[in-house]
Design an enzyme around this catalytic site. Structure first.
Site, PDB file in Angstrom:
ATOM      1  CG  HIS B 198      27.841  56.486  55.351  1.00 33.35           C
ATOM      2  ND1 HIS B 198      28.109  55.016  54.682  1.00 33.35           N
ATOM      3  CD2 HIS B 198      26.761  56.171  55.207  1.00 33.35           C
ATOM      4  CE1 HIS B 198      27.116  54.897  53.544  1.00 33.35           C
ATOM      5  NE2 HIS B 198      26.525  55.393  54.670  1.00 33.35           N
ATOM      6  CD  GLU B 445      -0.862  58.880  62.409  1.00 35.18           C
ATOM      7  OE1 GLU B 445       0.194  58.746  62.057  1.00 35.18           O
ATOM      8  OE2 GLU B 445      -1.452  58.243  62.361  1.00 35.18           O
ATOM      9  CG  ASP B 469       2.089  60.073  58.126  1.00 31.08           C
ATOM     10  OD1 ASP B 469       1.494  59.961  58.939  1.00 31.08           O
ATOM     11  OD2 ASP B 469       3.139  60.722  57.604  1.00 31.08           O
ATOM     12  CB  CYS B 516       3.836  60.993  69.474  1.00 29.13           C
ATOM     13  SG  CYS B 516       2.886  60.503  68.121  1.00 29.13           S
TER      14      CYS B 516
END
Lengths: 88, 595
Positions: B198, B445, B469, B516
């Protein structure tokens, strides 16, 4: 009312930080006592540290016990949360 | 013993976050001061409980302030990580339990808290899974934070160290890196800690150079006198640390550092420049956003608009779909903030594994091939219509277009358009102002959509390729599958050919194509996408400068040649090599940064 149900951990990484956070947030205003039993341990499901220390891996079976006035609603939400991999 | 640290010493660690820092080391000692056990008189017990509660409250407030700062700095991952810490601070083990102990044992808070943490430590250490074991670090950090509030004089804020310090520590928690201000902390060097920890995620988001797995004892060899070297150099690109650098080493790194600063500054200034190739070919460079606060960055970096507004993110934590009124308010705010720039709003991409609590998907064994996005929307026309109405109403306030996700058949596009038109007529009849000609876009996609791009292009105003995708579906590879990670390659010849196919069909019908997905934000892909004929790139706002720079450093002629060459190659590796060569040639300064 006391409800007991067995659920399975579907998440690839087990009950790690994200699912544990989802669970305690879900139980924030819950009026019932909620415990998880896994292997031979029983823990308070409202304690995120306890959930993390349970270190439940993928495919573990957890027995969820909800005891209190909103047991049905809470059990339903918990079961759905486990089933949907906590949104992952 | 020779004079301490007079020779130049090189250490090698694991690079976690790129960048170069030259500064004085600051040792972040573990704040585990010896905890004194003391007894509390019966009459003082409630006061002790109150003192402990106050310490917890103080720690909680600090975390919330940190979260809010991270939000402002657009580091959303970091803020989410702190969420778990906030929950831990409210864990009964740290609250109810400790208070009960104070009352039962009449002991002080520090001692009892330390006991609880030590017990947890024992438990964590028995866990076989190192991933779960790591979580103890979070608890330890929290323990220190609470202790800091119990003993006000012991807490040391990372903002109280000398400016430009290079912080040396055994380990870092997410809170440490979250607190670090770039002015005071110029780099982190630790003994342990991984790239996915983290602390690393937050450090990377802030751009603070970070090297781990360093033998930090070598940096402070003379532990007794705690004499630290005067200056050290941290190279976050290679993982090298130089202790007591010679003058020539210092010079070399000072030059590199200023080149880097200069480059970052140049990138920031691209805000005023156009996203056009050096032979004058103009590209639309827009942004993928989810929150209104991100729009400011678009104006700052000189982006051309929003190429993708993900509408579901704001509502994922909710139990039910938002009302038309709520949605309209959110979209309207976006449109107004855009200040005249265009915004493409994508309909809910939900269902399958992403859903709202009151609308759980019925169990699907294969959610990625299931009832998602447009399929879900068309089967829930009330929800769909409600969103379309909200978008249409927002269109009266600016340049709004709507996009339909995961379309795989022409009928879906036709049906969606029909509903949209119905909604428009209803709104007009009800007296709401709506834009007369709102543009309609179709997301590509799914491979089937790519192959029938010609049929879809006839029925919409623009196409938007969601490469994330598209690559998964085309290559039949689950991106999160570690075993197959090498197979997931956006440079696969099939992907390049699919993009070419989509652009060709779109050109035939005179409509533009946007990309995109993640590849749009990868500067190595920029000339390829331009050369394939893509008209618009939509990226996360903070990537606008680097992509604008990549665009400005190529010509459409060279880009087209590159695309032609890429289309002749037969493997992802060859195409990747081609892109890398071109990138190093066009934008060599980026490479100082990327090494």
């Amino acid at each position: 009312m006391k409800l007991i149900r067995k659920v399975r951990v579907k998440n690839v990484l087990g009950l790690h930080t994200r699912p544990a956070t989802v669970i305690v947030k879900l139980l924030q205003n819950c009026k019932s006592e909620v415990t998880f039993a896994c292997r031979r341990e029983i823990i308070n499901a409202k304690s995120i540290l306890s959930i993390l220390m349970l270190a439940a891996k993928q495919h573990s079976q957890i027995t969820v016990t909800v005891d209190g006035e909103d047991a049905e609603e809470i059990m339903g939400k918990l079961a759905m949360a486990f089933d949907s991999r906590f949104g992952e | 013993m020779t004079s301490v640290h007079s020779t130049e010493v090189w250490l090698l660690g694991t690079p976690i976050c790129r960048g170069i820092a030259i500064g004085s080391p600051f040792l972040l000692a573990p704040r585990d001061e010896a905890v004194v056990e003391s007894s509390i008189a019966e009459g003082d017990v409630e006061a002790e409980v109150a003192r402990y509660r106050k310490a917890i409250e103080g720690a909680l407030q600090e975390l919330r302030a940190l979260q809010s700062r991270l939000h402002k700095e657009q580091i959303f991952d970091g803020a989410a990580i702190l969420d778990a810490h906030v929950q831990m601070l409210q864990d009964p083990l740290l609250t109810v339990h400790v208070e009960a102990q104070i009352r039962n044992l009449n002991k002080n808070s520090e001692f009892l808290l330390k006991q609880v943490i030590t017990e947890c430590q024992k438990k964590f250490q028995t866990l076989e899974d190192p991933f779960f074991q790591e979580r103890f670090k979070d608890l330890q950090g929290l323990g220190r934070r609470i202790m800091g509030h119990l003993n006000a004089c012991n807490s040391l804020c990372l903002n109280e160290i000398p400016a430009g310090s290079i912080v040396i520590a055994d380990d870092l928690t997410a809170c440490d890196s979250a607190e670090a201000n770039g002015i005071y902390v110029s780099a982190f060097v630790t003994r342990s800690g991984g790239a996915t920890s983290h602390a690393a995620i937050v450090a990377k988001a802030k751009g603070i150079p970070y090297v781990s797995s360093v033998d930090i004892d070598s940096i402070c060899r003379d532990a007794k006198t705690a004499l630290l070297p005067m200056s050290i150099i941290v190279d976050g690109r290679t993982g090298e640390i130089v202790i007591n650098p010679k003058e020539e080493t210092l010079q070399k790194y000072r030059t590199l550092h200023s080149q880097l600063q200069h480059h970052m500054q140049k990138l920031k200034e691209t805000g005023k420049l156009q996203a056009e190739t050096y032979d004058g070919y103009l590209i639309n460079l827009s942004a993928n956003v989810e929150m209104v606060s991100e729009v400011e960055l678009i104006h700052q970096f000189g982006g051309g608009g929003v190429g993708l507004l993900r509408t579901e993110s704001a509502f994922l934590s909710r139990e039910d779909f938002p009302s038309e009124e709520e949605q309209f308010e959110m979209y309207r705010q976006f449109v107004v903030k855009m200040d005249g720039l265009p915004i493409a709003i994508r309909a809910f991409d939900l269902g399958g594994d992403k859903y709202l609590k009151n609308h759980p998907a019925s169990y699907e064994c294969n959610p990625f091939l299931g009832c998602r996005a447009i399929r879900f929307l068309l089967r829930n026309p009330k929800i769909f219509k409600s969103q379309l109405r909200a978008i249409l109403r927002a269109s009266a306030h600016g340049k709004v277009s709507v996009m339909f996700p995961l379309v795989s058949a022409l009928s879906e596009l036709i049906e969606a358009k029909y509903l949209l038109n119905e909604a428009k007529e209803e709104l007009k009849a009800e007296g709401f102002p709506v834009a007369e000609e709102m543009l309609i876009g179709c997301m590509i996609e799914v491979p089937s959509a790519a192959v029938i791009a010609d049929l879809l292009a006839k029925e919409c105003d623009f196409l938007s390729i969601g490469t994330n995708d598209l690559v998964q579906y085309a290559l039949a590879v689950d991106r999160s599958n570690h075993v197959l990670s090498a197979l997931y390659a956006p440079t696969h010849p099939s992907v390049i050919r699919l993009i070419r196919l989509i652009v060709n069909e779109a050109n035939h019908h005179g409509i533009p194509v946007t990309v995109c997905g993640e590849v749009a934000a990868d500067p190595r892909f920029t000339p390829l996408l331009l050369g394939l004929g893509v008209h618009e790139l939509s990226v996360t706002p903070r990537h606008i400068p680097i992509i604008k720079n990549a665009i400005r450093n190529t010509s459409i002629v060279l880009a087209s040649k590159l695309a032609d060459k890429a289309l002749e190659l037969s493997s992802a590796e060859e195409i990747e090599e081609l892109l890398m060569k071109e990138y190093r040639r066009n934008v060599p300064e980026d490479c100082i940064y990327n090494c």
